[in-house]
Write an enzyme that holds these catalytic residues in place. Structure first.
Site, PDB file in Angstrom:
ATOM      1  CG  PHE A 109      -0.427   0.485   2.496  1.00  0.00           C
ATOM      2  CD1 PHE A 109      -0.640   1.796   2.907  1.00  0.00           C
ATOM      3  CD2 PHE A 109       0.270  -0.363   3.338  1.00  0.00           C
ATOM      4  CE1 PHE A 109      -0.161   2.248   4.123  1.00  0.00           C
ATOM      5  CE2 PHE A 109       0.747   0.086   4.560  1.00  0.00           C
ATOM      6  CZ  PHE A 109       0.531   1.394   4.956  1.00  0.00           C
ATOM      7  CE  LYS A 110       3.451   1.202   4.721  1.00  0.00           C
ATOM      8  NZ  LYS A 110       4.660   0.919   5.434  1.00  0.00           N
ATOM      9  CG  ASP A 111       4.108   0.611  -4.491  1.00  0.00           C
ATOM     10  OD1 ASP A 111       5.239   1.094  -4.302  1.00  0.00           O
ATOM     11  OD2 ASP A 111       3.914  -0.592  -4.738  1.00  0.00           O
ATOM     12  CG  LEU A 114       6.298   6.180  -0.387  1.00  0.00           C
ATOM     13  CD1 LEU A 114       6.864   5.010   0.406  1.00  0.00           C
ATOM     14  CD2 LEU A 114       7.182   7.409  -0.222  1.00  0.00           C
ATOM     15  CB  THR A 144       7.883   2.529   4.390  1.00  0.00           C
ATOM     16  OG1 THR A 144       6.548   2.614   4.864  1.00  0.00           O
ATOM     17  CG2 THR A 144       8.381   3.940   4.099  1.00  0.00           C
TER      18      THR A 144
END
Length: 494
Positions: A109-111, A114, A144
């Site tokens: 989900f960090k994509d 980011l 992350t």
């Protein structure tokens, strides 16, 4: 639109200034002076739009100075996702829906933030006139790090160094980071846990001597962790988009509330859902899901935040956290925006490892959120249940959330649709997922992934399948006391 520090009300910045700064002076986090409200008819106007246009519309309310370029940024950021919906919503029945946030290049989900944040960072730097090289420091509990490396690799005028806990991430997560290409990247394993890495990064940020040394080299620090406003704001957009998808799918009538369950350790992902709620998204209750490092669920249930407890390495390592940085932003609201009270709580945490909410602050917290947790055995059971009943593969973090969501449904029987944030592809945790379905003995993580693909009729994602053949480029290991020294060439001028 102005933002202020949780620890000093006099520290005020624009959104672009806050993004470049990352962490506020004195260790505070930037929060909006006033959460922007969804305009009349806003949700309805977004219904027919694709994800990049929805995200740009939401972000323009938070970052109006970048409004003219946000749609182009979002379209470029989400072009590499493997699902045209970017963040699709799936139904698991029984009023339970899953928001899949892992269709980006690093399968986490960090994509969602980011892939966009480097664009926000470079545009913000130009707008505020920052000409120094930006050094991004990241502490990661697994996902992350790779998402930040992937986003910032090769970005002109930016360097990035990621610290991760040695032995505290999955095999796939480690290889994703240590094989990262790019002359502006560095990855360091810290002999300690995630909290040690996060504390070390914060110490570098708050050390005037470090700042002065970097300034002499023409370098300024910033962050890609969710303490940075540029990480947090893009996450708000996907909760708003998910609600619209549920309306389109007939799961909820427009204007009727849903509940949202988020697996979280550092509190950023569930905080984004709360900000969407404050903006006016129809949300009834937020459900905070913890693994056996259940400091957050205990806090919600009792009002006592106490990190003085055993630290467990689990199959959901991105939640193996005992000091939740983003919780400070919620504490600021619960304290009536009293920076002095926030400082007092943070001092107590630093000195004794605990603090306690009472009275109105505790009542407000418990009215807003419900907390629960899942043991390792319950996580495995939930992975198996989802696959057997729905033929749906979920990773351990998502399984934590589904288990807690079902506990919440059983306890409250609201009848409201419940949206679960699914935070990573099951193939990032192949051993844990396969081990919940059958024996994974004598198989490495990648053999487990291939077996999962055979069981499910899917393909192993190329980003995972290619990892074993990539050369390791980063092998530095340091003690937690030596993180500043481990920056090496990242902290030196060009």
């Amino acid at each position: 639109m102005k933002y202020q520090s949780t620890r000093a009300l006099s520290d005020r910045k624009t959104g672009t200034q806050a993004i470049v700064a990352g962490l506020a002076a004195g260790g505070g986090l930037y929060v909006p002076e006033q959460v922007p409200a969804l305009p009349e008819g806003f949700l309805k106007s977004l219904l027919p739009l694709d994800y990049p246009r929805r995200a740009a519309a939401v972000l323009s309310l938070w970052l109006p100075e970048l409004a003219d370029s946000l749609e182009d940024m979002c379209r470029r950021a989400y072009a590499r996702f493997d699902d045209p919906a970017v963040a699709p919503v799936r139904s698991l029945g029984d009023h339970l829906h899953v928001l899949e946030l892992w269709h980006g290049p690093t399968l986490a989900f960090k994509d969602m933030a980011l892939q966009l944040m480097p664009r926000l960072m470079t545009a913000s730097s130009r707008l505020v006139g920052e000409t120094r090289t930006i050094l991004i420091l990241v502490a990661t509990s697994g996902d992350t790090g790779k998402a930040a490396l992937e986003g910032f690799a090769g970005v002109p005028g930016v360097r990035i160094c990621v610290f991760y806990p040695q032995g505290g991430v999955s095999q796939a997560q480690r290889l994703q980071m240590v094989t990262q290409e790019g002359d502006n990247t560095r990855v360091v394993a810290v002999q300690g846990n995630f909290d040690d890495a996060q504390t070390g990064v914060k110490a570098i940020f708050s050390d005037p001597a470090c700042a002065a040394a970097l300034d002499r080299e023409g370098i300024v620090l910033s962050s890609a962790n969710s303490i940075n406003l540029g990480r947090l704001v893009p996450q708000i957009a996907y909760y708003i988009s998910a609600y619209l998808d549920m309306v389109s799918q007939g799961a909820v009538p427009m204007g009727q509330p849903i509940d949202i369950c988020v697996p979280t350790g550092n509190f950023g992902n569930i905080l984004a859902a709360h900000y969407a709620q404050l903006m006016g998204l129809p949300v009834g209750r937020l459900v905070c899901a913890s693994n056996q490092n259940n400091v957050l669920s205990d806090f919600i249930q009792t009002g006592v935040y106490d990190k003085n407890r055993p630290f467990h390495l689990s199959t959901s390592p991105s939640m193996d956290i005992l000091i939740s940085s983003n919780l400070e932003r919620l504490l600021f609201e619960l304290a009536g925006r009293d920076a002095g009270q926030v400082n007092a709580w943070m001092d107590q945490l630093r000195q004794t490892g605990r603090y306690a909410l009472t009275g109105q602050a505790l009542a407000a917290l418990q009215g807003l959120m419900w907390g629960g947790w899942a043991s390792e055995e319950e996580v495995s059971a939930q992975i198996k249940k989802c696959f057997q009943e729905q033929h749906y593969l979920c990773d351990p973090h998502t399984a934590v959330a589904i288990k807690v969501a079902r506990d919440y449904q059983a306890a409250h029987k609201t009848g409201r649709p419940l949206l679960v944030a699914s935070t990573a592809s099951p193939y990032k945790f192949g051993r844990a997922v396969l081990g919940a379905l059958e024996s994974a003995q004598d198989l490495d993580d990648f053999a487990c992934c291939h077996r999962l693909a055979a069981l499910s009729g899917q393909q192993v994602p190329p980003a995972i399948a290619a990892l074993p053949d990539k050369p390791v480029r980063h092998s530095t290991v340091c003690r937690k006391e030596d993180m500043w020294a481990a920056l090496g060439p990242m902290a030196q001028g060009t």
